[in-house]
Design a protein around this motif. Structure first.
Motif, PDB file in Angstrom:
ATOM      1  N   THR A 219      -7.978   3.801  -4.228  1.00 44.03           N
ATOM      2  CA  THR A 219      -7.851   2.924  -4.412  1.00 44.03           C
ATOM      3  C   THR A 219      -7.003   2.600  -6.572  1.00 44.03           C
ATOM      4  OG1 THR A 219      -8.890   2.368  -3.439  1.00 44.03           O
ATOM      5  CG2 THR A 219      -8.375   0.625  -5.069  1.00 44.03           C
ATOM      6  N   VAL A 220      -6.072   2.071  -6.985  1.00 42.69           N
ATOM      7  CA  VAL A 220      -5.529   1.846  -8.290  1.00 42.69           C
ATOM      8  C   VAL A 220      -5.526   0.459  -8.629  1.00 42.69           C
ATOM      9  CG1 VAL A 220      -3.138   1.664  -9.778  1.00 42.69           C
ATOM     10  CG2 VAL A 220      -3.830   3.157  -7.686  1.00 42.69           C
ATOM     11  N   LEU A 221      -6.614   0.274  -9.644  1.00 38.18           N
ATOM     12  CA  LEU A 221      -6.483  -1.119 -10.022  1.00 38.18           C
ATOM     13  C   LEU A 221      -5.758  -1.723 -11.031  1.00 38.18           C
ATOM     14  CD1 LEU A 221     -10.360  -1.999 -10.512  1.00 38.18           C
ATOM     15  CD2 LEU A 221      -8.919  -2.842  -9.005  1.00 38.18           C
ATOM     16  N   ALA A 222      -4.745  -2.914 -11.559  1.00 40.54           N
ATOM     17  CA  ALA A 222      -4.528  -2.954 -12.444  1.00 40.54           C
ATOM     18  C   ALA A 222      -4.201  -4.817 -12.848  1.00 40.54           C
ATOM     19  CB  ALA A 222      -2.940  -3.145 -12.022  1.00 40.54           C
ATOM     20  N   ARG A 223      -4.905  -4.776 -13.766  1.00 38.97           N
ATOM     21  CA  ARG A 223      -5.370  -6.712 -14.700  1.00 38.97           C
ATOM     22  C   ARG A 223      -5.949  -6.631 -13.276  1.00 38.97           C
ATOM     23  NH1 ARG A 223      -0.644  -5.980 -15.539  1.00 38.97           N
ATOM     24  NH2 ARG A 223       0.281  -6.502 -13.234  1.00 38.97           N
ATOM     25  N   GLY A 224      -7.607  -6.533 -13.122  1.00 37.82           N
ATOM     26  CA  GLY A 224      -9.355  -7.044 -12.540  1.00 37.82           C
ATOM     27  C   GLY A 224      -8.756  -6.682 -10.792  1.00 37.82           C
ATOM     28  N   GLU A 225      -7.638  -6.128 -10.662  1.00 38.99           N
ATOM     29  CA  GLU A 225      -6.774  -6.414  -9.324  1.00 38.99           C
ATOM     30  C   GLU A 225      -6.512  -5.042  -8.050  1.00 38.99           C
ATOM     31  OE1 GLU A 225      -3.953  -9.745  -8.784  1.00 38.99           O
ATOM     32  OE2 GLU A 225      -5.305 -11.394  -8.993  1.00 38.99           O
ATOM     33  N   ILE A 226      -6.407  -5.225  -7.066  1.00 36.80           N
ATOM     34  CA  ILE A 226      -6.213  -3.726  -6.335  1.00 36.80           C
ATOM     35  C   ILE A 226      -4.885  -3.993  -6.262  1.00 36.80           C
ATOM     36  CG2 ILE A 226      -6.397  -2.638  -3.978  1.00 36.80           C
ATOM     37  CD1 ILE A 226      -9.226  -3.327  -3.754  1.00 36.80           C
ATOM     38  N   LEU A 227      -4.296  -3.303  -6.663  1.00 34.02           N
ATOM     39  CA  LEU A 227      -2.301  -3.090  -6.878  1.00 34.02           C
ATOM     40  C   LEU A 227      -1.849  -1.961  -5.963  1.00 34.02           C
ATOM     41  CD1 LEU A 227       0.306  -3.823  -8.760  1.00 34.02           C
ATOM     42  CD2 LEU A 227      -0.277  -1.545  -9.628  1.00 34.02           C
ATOM     43  N   ALA A 228      -3.037  -1.532  -5.648  1.00 31.95           N
ATOM     44  CA  ALA A 228      -2.122   0.070  -4.363  1.00 31.95           C
ATOM     45  C   ALA A 228      -3.234   0.041  -3.821  1.00 31.95           C
ATOM     46  CB  ALA A 228      -1.419   0.520  -4.865  1.00 31.95           C
ATOM     47  N   GLU A 229      -3.225   1.139  -2.472  1.00 27.15           N
ATOM     48  CA  GLU A 229      -4.761   1.453  -2.080  1.00 27.15           C
ATOM     49  C   GLU A 229      -3.698   2.553  -0.944  1.00 27.15           C
ATOM     50  OE1 GLU A 229      -9.003   0.788  -1.502  1.00 27.15           O
ATOM     51  OE2 GLU A 229      -7.875   0.707   0.106  1.00 27.15           O
ATOM     52  N   GLY A 230      -4.167   4.653  -1.216  1.00 27.80           N
ATOM     53  CA  GLY A 230      -3.710   5.156   0.246  1.00 27.80           C
ATOM     54  C   GLY A 230      -4.447   6.318  -0.722  1.00 27.80           C
ATOM     55  N   SER A 231      -3.210   7.581  -0.489  1.00 26.18           N
ATOM     56  CA  SER A 231      -3.543   8.740  -0.381  1.00 26.18           C
ATOM     57  C   SER A 231      -2.522   8.382  -1.846  1.00 26.18           C
ATOM     58  CB  SER A 231      -1.979  10.053   0.457  1.00 26.18           C
ATOM     59  OG  SER A 231      -0.920   9.451   0.266  1.00 26.18           O
ATOM     60  N   TYR A 232      -2.602  10.430  -2.504  1.00 22.03           N
ATOM     61  CA  TYR A 232      -1.844  10.521  -3.229  1.00 22.03           C
ATOM     62  C   TYR A 232      -0.339  10.169  -3.777  1.00 22.03           C
ATOM     63  CZ  TYR A 232       0.146  12.484  -7.556  1.00 22.03           C
ATOM     64  OH  TYR A 232       0.670  13.002  -8.671  1.00 22.03           O
ATOM     65  N   ALA A 233      -0.018  10.983  -2.374  1.00 20.47           N
ATOM     66  CA  ALA A 233       1.331  10.596  -1.905  1.00 20.47           C
ATOM     67  C   ALA A 233       2.061   9.542  -2.094  1.00 20.47           C
ATOM     68  CB  ALA A 233       1.177  11.521  -1.174  1.00 20.47           C
ATOM     69  N   GLU A 234       1.245   8.559  -1.326  1.00 18.02           N
ATOM     70  CA  GLU A 234       1.656   6.980  -1.229  1.00 18.02           C
ATOM     71  C   GLU A 234       1.336   5.950  -1.949  1.00 18.02           C
ATOM     72  OE1 GLU A 234      -0.354   6.373   3.381  1.00 18.02           O
ATOM     73  OE2 GLU A 234      -1.409   5.606   1.300  1.00 18.02           O
ATOM     74  N   VAL A 235      -0.039   6.493  -2.975  1.00 16.98           N
ATOM     75  CA  VAL A 235      -0.132   4.958  -4.206  1.00 16.98           C
ATOM     76  C   VAL A 235       0.788   6.348  -5.525  1.00 16.98           C
ATOM     77  CG1 VAL A 235      -2.146   5.120  -3.858  1.00 16.98           C
ATOM     78  CG2 VAL A 235      -1.967   6.718  -5.286  1.00 16.98           C
ATOM     79  N   SER A 236       1.390   7.699  -5.658  1.00 14.44           N
ATOM     80  CA  SER A 236       1.809   7.618  -6.967  1.00 14.44           C
ATOM     81  C   SER A 236       3.549   7.575  -6.844  1.00 14.44           C
ATOM     82  CB  SER A 236       1.872   9.564  -7.077  1.00 14.44           C
ATOM     83  OG  SER A 236       2.116   9.945  -5.959  1.00 14.44           O
ATOM     84  N   SER A 237       4.180   7.219  -5.312  1.00 18.91           N
ATOM     85  CA  SER A 237       5.505   6.700  -5.399  1.00 18.91           C
ATOM     86  C   SER A 237       5.636   5.257  -5.139  1.00 18.91           C
ATOM     87  CB  SER A 237       5.956   7.338  -4.318  1.00 18.91           C
ATOM     88  OG  SER A 237       4.724   6.782  -3.351  1.00 18.91           O
ATOM     89  N   ASN A 238       4.289   4.439  -5.117  1.00 14.76           N
ATOM     90  CA  ASN A 238       4.293   3.219  -5.141  1.00 14.76           C
ATOM     91  C   ASN A 238       4.937   2.829  -6.395  1.00 14.76           C
ATOM     92  OD1 ASN A 238       3.885   0.383  -5.532  1.00 14.76           O
ATOM     93  ND2 ASN A 238       2.168   1.079  -3.623  1.00 14.76           N
TER      94      ASN A 238
END
Length: 251
Positions: A219-238
């Motif tokens: 789960t990737v957070l930015a400025r206190g909110e969830i920005l993206a969620e998923g596998s490493y492949a999914e979030v790293s290419s987001n």
């Protein structure tokens, strides 16, 4: 009934004097997985972690542990339920030996952790279990060394051993690889993988690449909110994730 998720947060929000450090976070940590909570500096990761482990009280929102509402619970209550955060008990005693540190942690459930005045023989029974835990985290060779003398990476491994002494159902690790070189990172990653075999792990990490092969879900957070969620492949290419990291000057 066992719930599918060990931890769930609903609308989790924390305000400090009008500033929203965490905003409407809905997190679901699936049983038996390694789940990483990542994000650039100032993303709200630590605040989120402090809310889940009850070191902070949310402004609004709910936290469920195994389907049970723990929003109003105290840190020691949730620790007793099996939700244990690494540093809660891992203030390693620098001048006790590595073995003694784990033995103190093992005494906690017995209610005898501060009976240092007890005859040596009464704690000997814990030695076998303490050595097993030290073997599990790869520091058994250092058993008789004072904790203060341990190299940094091994000290973090000892912290994990003292946490495992409580036999938690869920282990929460706050940046377990911070400040480590490549070899130590690899060793701690292997260790987390091993200890996660029969429990759930939620870890906060700043560095996305560290959790690449380790996490089942990110789960990737930015400025206190969830920005993206998923596998490493999914979030790293987001693209939003890439931008959040690039925008802070961190890789």
């Amino acid at each position: 009934m066992t719930t599918e998720f060990v931890i769930e947060t609903e609308g989790l929000t924390k305000e400090f004097k009008g500033f929203r450090a965490v905003n409407n976070v809905g997190l679901q940590v699936r049983r038996g997985t390694i789940h990483a909570l990542i994000g650039p500096n100032g993303a709200g990761k630590t605040t989120c972690f402090n809310l889940i482990t009850k070191f902070l009280q949310p402004t609004t929102g709910r936290i469920l542990y195994n389907g049970r509402d723990i929003t109003a619970a105290k840190p020691h209550d949730v620790a007793r339920m099996g939700l244990v955060r690494s540093f809660q008990i891992s203030a390693v005693f620098p001048h006790l030996t590595v073995l003694e540190n784990v033995r103190v942690a093992l005494q906690r459930p017995l209610g005898t952790s501060f009976h240092f005045w007890r005859p040596e023989g009464s704690v000997e029974v814990l030695n076998d279990r303490a050595m097993e835990l030290l073997e599990q985290v790869g520091v058994d060779a250092y058993a008789d060394l004072q904790a203060v003398e341990l190299p940094y990476g091994r000290k973090r491994a000892l912290e994990i051993a003292t946490t495992l002494a409580l036999d938690p159902e869920m282990l929460l690790l706050d940046e377990p690889m911070a400040g480590m070189g490549r070899e130590d990172i690899r060793r701690i990653a292997d260790l987390i993988r091993r200890v996660a075999k029969n429990r759930t792990v939620l870890m906060v990490e700043h560095n996305l690449s560290v959790v690449a092969d380790l996490s089942d879900r990110i789960t990737v957070l930015a400025r206190g909110e969830i920005l993206a969620e998923g596998s490493y492949a999914e979030v790293s290419s987001n693209p939003a994730v890439v931008e959040a990291y690039m925008g802070t000057g961190h890789g």
